[in-house]
Design an enzyme around this catalytic site. Structure first.
Site, PDB file in Angstrom:
ATOM      1  N   ASN A 162       0.796  -1.477   0.164  1.00 53.40           N
ATOM      2  CA  ASN A 162       0.026   0.094  -0.120  1.00 53.40           C
ATOM      3  C   ASN A 162       0.740   1.075   0.234  1.00 53.40           C
ATOM      4  OD1 ASN A 162       0.756  -0.540   2.521  1.00 53.40           O
ATOM      5  ND2 ASN A 162      -1.736   0.314   3.569  1.00 53.40           N
ATOM      6  N   GLU A 261       4.247  -3.973  12.555  1.00 56.93           N
ATOM      7  CA  GLU A 261       2.672  -3.089  12.532  1.00 56.93           C
ATOM      8  C   GLU A 261       2.368  -4.381  11.564  1.00 56.93           C
ATOM      9  OE1 GLU A 261       1.496  -0.716  10.854  1.00 56.93           O
ATOM     10  OE2 GLU A 261       2.656   0.188   9.597  1.00 56.93           O
ATOM     11  N   CYS A 295      -3.259   1.119   7.087  1.00 60.42           N
ATOM     12  CA  CYS A 295      -4.243  -0.011   7.946  1.00 60.42           C
ATOM     13  C   CYS A 295      -4.299   1.140   8.975  1.00 60.42           C
ATOM     14  CB  CYS A 295      -2.744  -0.558   8.277  1.00 60.42           C
ATOM     15  SG  CYS A 295      -1.222   0.219   8.897  1.00 60.42           S
ATOM     16  N   GLU A 469       8.220   2.245  14.880  1.00 64.30           N
ATOM     17  CA  GLU A 469       8.904   2.818  13.182  1.00 64.30           C
ATOM     18  C   GLU A 469       9.295   4.805  13.130  1.00 64.30           C
ATOM     19  OE1 GLU A 469       6.755   0.492   9.892  1.00 64.30           O
ATOM     20  OE2 GLU A 469       8.796  -0.216  10.411  1.00 64.30           O
TER      21      GLU A 469
HETATM   22  C1  SIN Z   1       0.168   1.764   6.192  1.00 62.83           C
HETATM   23  O1  SIN Z   1      -1.107   2.021   6.440  1.00 62.83           O
HETATM   24  O2  SIN Z   1       0.376   0.378   6.874  1.00 62.83           O
HETATM   25  C2  SIN Z   1       1.315   3.185   7.234  1.00 62.83           C
HETATM   26  C3  SIN Z   1       0.528   4.310   6.823  1.00 62.83           C
HETATM   27  C4  SIN Z   1       1.225   5.435   7.373  1.00 62.83           C
HETATM   28  O3  SIN Z   1       2.366   5.795   7.514  1.00 62.83           O
HETATM   29  O4  SIN Z   1       0.527   6.773   7.159  1.00 62.83           O
END
Ligand code: SIN
Length: 492
Positions: A162, A261, A295, A469
């Protein structure tokens, strides 16, 4: 309205170049993996289908390069990462077009991802210079305690489709800053950006071989092979909770330091005293960013009864204004989802919710056109038993339920095994902090739909993951603390 503009040849020449880099890295692969443009369903490139022999060769190469790299000074690594930042920014048009093409996010958002991803490289170039050792006297005397932070060692990074660039640099940059070699396995749906970014890193001065890319259809064979290899000391994974759990079991055999994550089911709470326009605008961002495929996306939008009708109307109007189309078309504000399975899942979730009593305010259909498109959708009055309340939607579907009290809102919000992100909208500062503290999540946006920031510790609690992270904590994930106990004798 669906814009069906054909993909422009903006990046086609470089796709061939990417393919040849991919082919040149590890020999003896088992055929190739086609990469599809989700907006047109055309095959835009192929990458190698690496075997476990390839994967272990990658471990050997990255381990040996990593041992030399770990001996270099923080300043040396920082300078190379700064050069890499500049090179990524210089290559932004090429990177953004490639991200849009293989993943499907609108070009403007892909440009945003290039900046976000590059910022991780710059952040860790700076962070490694801070130094984090310590010096303290033993409380009872007789010795001095000195602590140092060294590289954890060979790091295996498994990244999702993604954010093909940002999730790569969020892991590669701290690993390199700390002094580790890297084997990265991108998702087979979007591997091209990883090949390109590794090429750009090498052009900026990262030693050849230090970052190895492995692409394979057989993810379980890859994980089994590399995570049981004693040279691997670190695993960082972004993806689903079930896969994360399996990887943790494998990593447990050799006690590999792991960061996870994982999935989310973010609640977004809008209280009666919220700024309506801001809440609707930020809810759009939290929901529809990246075609709804993050996510941290607002999965359950919970709205207090007094503001609910006005909020639903505002959100529906903004959703209707989105322009669905080819992500390379500059007018497009919503691209396709990643594949046909995503379209099917979204259709099922929407149909199930409507069958159980939800009201469809807009969208809900699959356009009759090539590509994996799903209309931007708003569902209101979602019943508690609808599958959509307990499933990570990962698509442009806003699912709204209503509540009456703060207590009820917090109970509903926390009624999930996941705990990645949450959002609260209220103009009452006490309520904002009370609710933010009560949410069982690793991150909370307060009157804010965009929480991602390189300086912030990104990560979740409960089944949403382990570790962080970004920020200084993101560097520590790639370091080990060692302490020296220095005997002290009186000098008299
Ligand atoms: C993710 O959807 O895994 C990361 C989203 C983000 O860093 O904003």
């Amino acid at each position: 309205m669906l814009s069906t503009q054909e993909s422009t040849p903006l990046i086609d020449p470089s796709l061939e170049a990417i393919r040849s880099i991919a082919m040149g890295r590890l020999d003896g692969e088992d055929g190739t993996i086609p990469v599809e443009d989700p907006a047109t369903q055309q095959i835009i490139a192929t990458v190698p289908n690496h075997t476990t022999v390839n994967a272990l060769e990658a471990v050997t190469l990255a381990d040996s390069a990593g041992r030399e790299w770990g001996k270099t000074t923080p300043r040396h690594r920082s300078d190379i990462l700064h050069a890499a930042y500049a090179h990524l920014i210089d290559s932004k048009d090429r990177l953004a077009a490639l991200i849009s093409r293989e993943m499907g996010k609108p070009l403007a958002e892909a440009h945003g991802e290039v900046q976000y991803a590059s910022d991780y490289v710059r952040w860790f170039a700076e962070e490694i210079l801070r130094g984090s050792g310590g010096y303290r006297e033993s409380p009872s005397g007789g010795s001095t305690i000195i602590t140092t932070q060294g590289p954890v060692g060979l790091s295996v990074l498994i990244t999702p489709w993604n954010f093909p660039l940002a999730m790569a640099t969020r892991k590669i940059a701290p690993a390199l800053a700390a002094g580790c070699g890297v084997v990265i396995k991108p998702a087979t749906l979007t591997p091209l950006t990883t090949y390109l970014v590794v090429q750009l890193l090498e052009e900026a001065g990262v030693p050849q071989g230090l970052v190895q890319v492995v692409t394979t259809r057989n993810s379980s064979a890859f994980s089994e092979a590399v995570l049981t290899d004693p040279r691997v000391r670190k695993l960082s994974f972004t993806g689903s909770t079930p896969v994360g759990s399996t990887l943790m079991e494998l990593a447990a055999k050799n006690i590999i330091k792991s960061s996870m994550e994982l999935g989310g089911n973010a609640p977004l709470l809008v209280f009666d005293d919220a700024d309506l326009e801001r809440a609707a605008e930020q809810a759009m961002l939290a929901k529809m960013r990246n075609n709804g495929q993050t996510c941290v996306a607002a999965n359950r939008i919970l709205v207090q009864n007094g503001i609910a009708d006005a909020f639903v109307e505002a959100l529906t109007e903004k959703t209707r204004a989105l322009r669905l189309g080819n992500p390379l078309d500059e007018a497009t504000t919503l691209g396709p989802v990643i594949d046909h399975r995503a379209v099917e899942r979204l259709s099922q979730l929407v149909n199930d919710a409507i069958a159980k009593g939800a009201t469809l305010r807009t969208g809900g259909s699959v356009p009759d056109a090539p590509g994996y498109f799903f209309e931007a959708t708003v569902l209101d009055d979602i019943p508690i038993n609808a599958d959509i309340t307990s499933t990570e939607i990962f698509g442009p579907v806003a699912a709204i339920s209503r509540f009456s009290t703060e207590e009820e809102a917090i109970r509903l919000a926390n009624d999930t095994p996941f705990g990645l992100a949450g959002y609260v909208f209220t103009e009452n500062a006490d309520r904002a902090f009370n609710v933010a503290e009560s949410l069982e999540t690793g991150m909370v946006g307060i009157n804010q739909g965009m929480i991602s920031n390189v300086a912030a510790p990104f990560g979740g609690v409960k089944q949403s993951g382990l570790g962080r992270e970004g920020s200084s904590e993101g560097l520590e994930e790639y370091q080990e603390t060692k302490y020296f106990n220095l005997a002290r004798r009186s000098s008299s």
